[in-house]
Write a protein that holds these residues in place. Structure first.
Motif, PDB file in Angstrom:
ATOM      1  N   LEU A 196       0.854  -1.185   0.000  1.00 54.24           N
ATOM      2  CA  LEU A 196       0.000   0.000   0.000  1.00 54.24           C
ATOM      3  C   LEU A 196       0.888   1.231   0.000  1.00 54.24           C
ATOM      4  O   LEU A 196       1.841   1.317   0.778  1.00 54.24           O
ATOM      5  CB  LEU A 196      -0.900   0.023   1.243  1.00 54.24           C
ATOM      6  CG  LEU A 196      -2.018  -1.011   1.322  1.00 54.24           C
ATOM      7  CD1 LEU A 196      -2.744  -0.873   2.653  1.00 54.24           C
ATOM      8  CD2 LEU A 196      -2.996  -0.839   0.172  1.00 54.24           C
ATOM      9  N   HIS A 197       0.578   2.186  -0.844  1.00 54.91           N
ATOM     10  CA  HIS A 197       1.363   3.413  -0.896  1.00 54.91           C
ATOM     11  C   HIS A 197       1.005   4.341   0.267  1.00 54.91           C
ATOM     12  O   HIS A 197       1.869   4.904   0.933  1.00 54.91           O
ATOM     13  CB  HIS A 197       1.120   4.131  -2.224  1.00 54.91           C
ATOM     14  CG  HIS A 197       2.018   5.297  -2.456  1.00 54.91           C
ATOM     15  ND1 HIS A 197       1.809   6.530  -1.872  1.00 54.91           N
ATOM     16  CD2 HIS A 197       3.135   5.430  -3.220  1.00 54.91           C
ATOM     17  CE1 HIS A 197       2.761   7.370  -2.257  1.00 54.91           C
ATOM     18  NE2 HIS A 197       3.577   6.724  -3.077  1.00 54.91           N
ATOM     19  N   ARG A 198      -0.270   4.584   0.484  1.00 53.29           N
ATOM     20  CA  ARG A 198      -0.831   5.330   1.611  1.00 53.29           C
ATOM     21  C   ARG A 198      -0.546   6.830   1.609  1.00 53.29           C
ATOM     22  O   ARG A 198      -0.832   7.514   2.594  1.00 53.29           O
ATOM     23  CB  ARG A 198      -0.381   4.732   2.949  1.00 53.29           C
ATOM     24  CG  ARG A 198      -0.779   3.281   3.140  1.00 53.29           C
ATOM     25  CD  ARG A 198      -0.753   2.909   4.600  1.00 53.29           C
ATOM     26  NE  ARG A 198       0.565   3.122   5.190  1.00 53.29           N
ATOM     27  CZ  ARG A 198       0.780   3.195   6.488  1.00 53.29           C
ATOM     28  NH1 ARG A 198      -0.231   3.094   7.326  1.00 53.29           N
ATOM     29  NH2 ARG A 198       1.996   3.370   6.946  1.00 53.29           N
ATOM     30  N   ASP A 199       0.006   7.350   0.541  1.00 51.75           N
ATOM     31  CA  ASP A 199       0.201   8.804   0.465  1.00 51.75           C
ATOM     32  C   ASP A 199       0.043   9.248  -0.987  1.00 51.75           C
ATOM     33  O   ASP A 199       0.938   9.859  -1.576  1.00 51.75           O
ATOM     34  CB  ASP A 199       1.575   9.190   1.006  1.00 51.75           C
ATOM     35  CG  ASP A 199       1.703  10.689   1.252  1.00 51.75           C
ATOM     36  OD1 ASP A 199       0.666  11.388   1.237  1.00 51.75           O
ATOM     37  OD2 ASP A 199       2.839  11.169   1.441  1.00 51.75           O
ATOM     38  N   ILE A 200      -1.118   8.947  -1.556  1.00 50.92           N
ATOM     39  CA  ILE A 200      -1.380   9.249  -2.968  1.00 50.92           C
ATOM     40  C   ILE A 200      -1.777  10.707  -3.093  1.00 50.92           C
ATOM     41  O   ILE A 200      -2.848  11.117  -2.647  1.00 50.92           O
ATOM     42  CB  ILE A 200      -2.487   8.332  -3.526  1.00 50.92           C
ATOM     43  CG1 ILE A 200      -2.049   6.871  -3.430  1.00 50.92           C
ATOM     44  CG2 ILE A 200      -2.813   8.700  -4.972  1.00 50.92           C
ATOM     45  CD1 ILE A 200      -3.167   5.885  -3.693  1.00 50.92           C
ATOM     46  N   ARG A 201      -0.891  11.482  -3.668  1.00 50.91           N
ATOM     47  CA  ARG A 201      -1.123  12.910  -3.877  1.00 50.91           C
ATOM     48  C   ARG A 201      -0.353  13.329  -5.124  1.00 50.91           C
ATOM     49  O   ARG A 201       0.556  12.613  -5.581  1.00 50.91           O
ATOM     50  CB  ARG A 201      -0.701  13.718  -2.651  1.00 50.91           C
ATOM     51  CG  ARG A 201       0.765  13.579  -2.283  1.00 50.91           C
ATOM     52  CD  ARG A 201       1.100  14.347  -1.006  1.00 50.91           C
ATOM     53  NE  ARG A 201       0.430  13.806   0.163  1.00 50.91           N
ATOM     54  CZ  ARG A 201      -0.489  14.465   0.863  1.00 50.91           C
ATOM     55  NH1 ARG A 201      -0.825  15.707   0.499  1.00 50.91           N
ATOM     56  NH2 ARG A 201      -1.070  13.921   1.905  1.00 50.91           N
ATOM     57  N   PRO A 202      -0.682  14.485  -5.725  1.00 54.98           N
ATOM     58  CA  PRO A 202      -0.039  14.885  -6.987  1.00 54.98           C
ATOM     59  C   PRO A 202       1.487  14.864  -6.941  1.00 54.98           C
ATOM     60  O   PRO A 202       2.125  14.406  -7.890  1.00 54.98           O
ATOM     61  CB  PRO A 202      -0.577  16.306  -7.205  1.00 54.98           C
ATOM     62  CG  PRO A 202      -1.912  16.301  -6.547  1.00 54.98           C
ATOM     63  CD  PRO A 202      -1.760  15.424  -5.334  1.00 54.98           C
ATOM     64  N   ALA A 203       2.081  15.327  -5.851  1.00 54.11           N
ATOM     65  CA  ALA A 203       3.544  15.419  -5.783  1.00 54.11           C
ATOM     66  C   ALA A 203       4.222  14.060  -5.774  1.00 54.11           C
ATOM     67  O   ALA A 203       5.421  13.965  -6.047  1.00 54.11           O
ATOM     68  CB  ALA A 203       3.962  16.211  -4.539  1.00 54.11           C
ATOM     69  N   ASN A 204       3.479  12.994  -5.493  1.00 53.34           N
ATOM     70  CA  ASN A 204       4.075  11.660  -5.413  1.00 53.34           C
ATOM     71  C   ASN A 204       3.851  10.821  -6.666  1.00 53.34           C
ATOM     72  O   ASN A 204       4.171   9.627  -6.681  1.00 53.34           O
ATOM     73  CB  ASN A 204       3.547  10.917  -4.188  1.00 53.34           C
ATOM     74  CG  ASN A 204       4.099  11.493  -2.895  1.00 53.34           C
ATOM     75  OD1 ASN A 204       5.123  12.163  -2.904  1.00 53.34           O
ATOM     76  ND2 ASN A 204       3.413  11.248  -1.797  1.00 53.34           N
ATOM     77  N   ILE A 205       3.273  11.431  -7.694  1.00 56.72           N
ATOM     78  CA  ILE A 205       3.166  10.762  -8.995  1.00 56.72           C
ATOM     79  C   ILE A 205       3.732  11.726 -10.034  1.00 56.72           C
ATOM     80  O   ILE A 205       3.115  12.750 -10.353  1.00 56.72           O
ATOM     81  CB  ILE A 205       1.709  10.387  -9.336  1.00 56.72           C
ATOM     82  CG1 ILE A 205       1.148   9.444  -8.264  1.00 56.72           C
ATOM     83  CG2 ILE A 205       1.642   9.714 -10.705  1.00 56.72           C
ATOM     84  CD1 ILE A 205      -0.280   9.010  -8.505  1.00 56.72           C
ATOM     85  N   LEU A 206       4.913  11.412 -10.533  1.00 62.26           N
ATOM     86  CA  LEU A 206       5.603  12.264 -11.482  1.00 62.26           C
ATOM     87  C   LEU A 206       5.456  11.718 -12.898  1.00 62.26           C
ATOM     88  O   LEU A 206       5.217  10.527 -13.095  1.00 62.26           O
ATOM     89  CB  LEU A 206       7.084  12.373 -11.125  1.00 62.26           C
ATOM     90  CG  LEU A 206       7.425  12.830  -9.708  1.00 62.26           C
ATOM     91  CD1 LEU A 206       8.947  12.910  -9.537  1.00 62.26           C
ATOM     92  CD2 LEU A 206       6.786  14.175  -9.384  1.00 62.26           C
ATOM     93  N   VAL A 207       5.598  12.604 -13.866  1.00 57.21           N
ATOM     94  CA  VAL A 207       5.619  12.203 -15.274  1.00 57.21           C
ATOM     95  C   VAL A 207       6.864  12.819 -15.884  1.00 57.21           C
ATOM     96  O   VAL A 207       7.052  14.038 -15.830  1.00 57.21           O
ATOM     97  CB  VAL A 207       4.359  12.679 -16.026  1.00 57.21           C
ATOM     98  CG1 VAL A 207       4.344  12.089 -17.431  1.00 57.21           C
ATOM     99  CG2 VAL A 207       3.085  12.291 -15.281  1.00 57.21           C
ATOM    100  N   ASN A 208       7.734  11.977 -16.452  1.00 53.93           N
ATOM    101  CA  ASN A 208       8.986  12.514 -16.979  1.00 53.93           C
ATOM    102  C   ASN A 208       8.796  13.128 -18.364  1.00 53.93           C
ATOM    103  O   ASN A 208       7.689  13.154 -18.912  1.00 53.93           O
ATOM    104  CB  ASN A 208      10.095  11.449 -16.970  1.00 53.93           C
ATOM    105  CG  ASN A 208       9.855  10.334 -17.987  1.00 53.93           C
ATOM    106  OD1 ASN A 208       9.063  10.458 -18.931  1.00 53.93           O
ATOM    107  ND2 ASN A 208      10.565   9.230 -17.817  1.00 53.93           N
ATOM    108  N   ASP A 209       9.887  13.610 -18.924  1.00 54.90           N
ATOM    109  CA  ASP A 209       9.824  14.345 -20.189  1.00 54.90           C
ATOM    110  C   ASP A 209       9.354  13.479 -21.352  1.00 54.90           C
ATOM    111  O   ASP A 209       8.927  13.999 -22.386  1.00 54.90           O
ATOM    112  CB  ASP A 209      11.204  14.931 -20.507  1.00 54.90           C
ATOM    113  CG  ASP A 209      11.670  15.913 -19.443  1.00 54.90           C
ATOM    114  OD1 ASP A 209      10.790  16.493 -18.768  1.00 54.90           O
ATOM    115  OD2 ASP A 209      12.890  16.088 -19.272  1.00 54.90           O
ATOM    116  N   SER A 210       9.419  12.162 -21.198  1.00 55.64           N
ATOM    117  CA  SER A 210       8.964  11.253 -22.253  1.00 55.64           C
ATOM    118  C   SER A 210       7.527  10.773 -22.043  1.00 55.64           C
ATOM    119  O   SER A 210       7.046   9.903 -22.763  1.00 55.64           O
ATOM    120  CB  SER A 210       9.898  10.031 -22.319  1.00 55.64           C
ATOM    121  OG  SER A 210      11.225  10.429 -22.610  1.00 55.64           O
TER     122      SER A 210
END
Length: 385
Positions: A142-156
């Protein structure tokens, strides 16, 4: 070497030479630094255990956080997925009461910033996130801290789920929430949180709310997975998909039906949503939303009959109460055009049940953007509720 005997332990004592580049950030348990391995010619991230609580001030909290930091390393070593941050090494210095996690360096933006810039890729990003969390689920994490800052999208355009500082390895299907952990929820939490329950189905909810927010911010009314997104965001646990494996299977089988709205329908919804956004100032913690569509339509029609000869709704609290069960604050001097209310009622009457669900999911996402306050907070003269 004799048959059946194991080789002696081999020590690799070559020290790695890392060059600090810049500090990336910090949290309750540690500090992250962008570093470079000159020999390997690669960029990395070093996460050092450096808690906000000093050992001398609170030894029990200090060592509890240290144990959690080590757990994060153990979790990362268990998983190997292209959409989850990779861990390369772990250095534990017990004599100094600290540890380091060496991870891949990700050059990119948080998921909301990325989708604000590239909204046309929302489906691809959604599919990658579902796949990543399905992999976590398969590994009992379980991740338990799902928020925008913890899901990144790289340049590709590749998604990377990061920060497992609150992560938990499951020993059974339901995790009773650790009372020592208190997260600041960025959206209204689902019903099971009040009972101290958190499991994979809870993570389905938070991932859904994250994408609901992205779609609301970018007015992505033709998101291909809108129906399933609405089911992910249901407050009641039994109405949500049970896990990410179900979602991933449906995506692979192509069993989602795309529902499209006309330009006129979108304009009517946005006019109503924007007016509501201007009127609602804040919503009390613990307030819930009305999900009974028949009740909503009946009350909206009744309200319209009582104000149809006016140009603006005299008391907007009567409108907000149709959607919000609980306390709220609103701007008394903000006008709400009766014509916009009329058009919204006519819109709902002409939509299918599936489209009505999507409209309400988007509207409540707009409400989620309002500040959440406690009832004890003092109120401005302009805000009577």
């Amino acid at each position: 070497m004799s048959k059946g005997k194991l080789p002696k332990i081999i020590e690799f004592n070559r020290p790695s030479k890392y060059k600090p580049v810049k500090v990336l950030g910090g949290g309750a348990c540690g500090q992250t630094v962008h570093i470079r391995d000159e020999d390997m010619n690669i960029d990395l991230v070093a996460k050092k255990y450096k808690p906000i609580v000093a050992k001398s001030d609170n030894p029990s909290i200090f060592f509890e956080f240290l144990a959690r930091f080590r757990d994060e390393a153990r979790i990362l070593f268990r998983i190997n997925h292209k959409n989850i941050v990779r861990v390369f090494n772990f250095y534990d210095y017990e004599e100094f009461d600290t540890s380091y996690i060496i991870m891949e360096y990700i050059s990119g933006a948080d998921i909301l910033d990325y989708l604000n810039k590239y909204p046309m890729f929302v489906e691809k990003v959604f599919e990658q996130v579902i796949d990543a969390f399905a992999h976590l689920q398969e590994n009992n994490v379980l991740h338990r801290d799902i928020r925008p800052a913890n899901i990144l999208v790289n340049d590709s355009g590749i998604v990377k789920v990061i920060d497992f500082g609150f992560g938990k390895l499951l020993e059974n299907s339901i995790y009773e929430k650790d009372k020592s952990i208190s997260l600041n929820w960025w959206c209204v939490p689902p019903e099971e949180i009040s009972d101290g329950k958190y499991d994979a189905q809870t993570e389905v909810y938070f991932v859904g709310k994250l994408f609901q927010k992205a779609i609301e911010e970018n007015n992505l009314s033709e998101f291909a997975y809108m129906r399933v997104l609405h089911s992910m965001c249901m407050y009641e646990k039994e109405k949500r998909p049970k896990d990410f494996a179900v979602l991933r299977r449906l995506i692979l089988e192509g069993k989602f039906e795309e529902l499209k709205f006309s330009d006129e329908e979108i304009e009517i919804y946005r006019n109503f949503s924007n007016e509501m956004g201007e009127v609602v100032a804040s919503i009390y913690s613990g307030a819930k939303y009305n999900n009974d569509m028949e009740d909503i339509e009946e009350k909206l029609s009744s309200l319209y009959r009582s104000v149809m000869l006016e140009s603006n709704i005299p008391d907007c609290s009567n409108l907000i109460r149709i959607f919000v069960f609980g306390g709220f604050r609103y701007y008394q001097r903000q006008y709400f055009d009766v014509k916009i209310l009329k058009e919204f009622i006519e819109l709902l009457r002409g939509l299918s049940n599936e489209k009505k669900s999507i409209v309400m999911a988007n509207l409540y996402s707009r409400f989620d953007a309002a500040e959440r306050v406690d009832p004890e907070i003092s109120q401005d003269d302009e805000i009577p509720f």
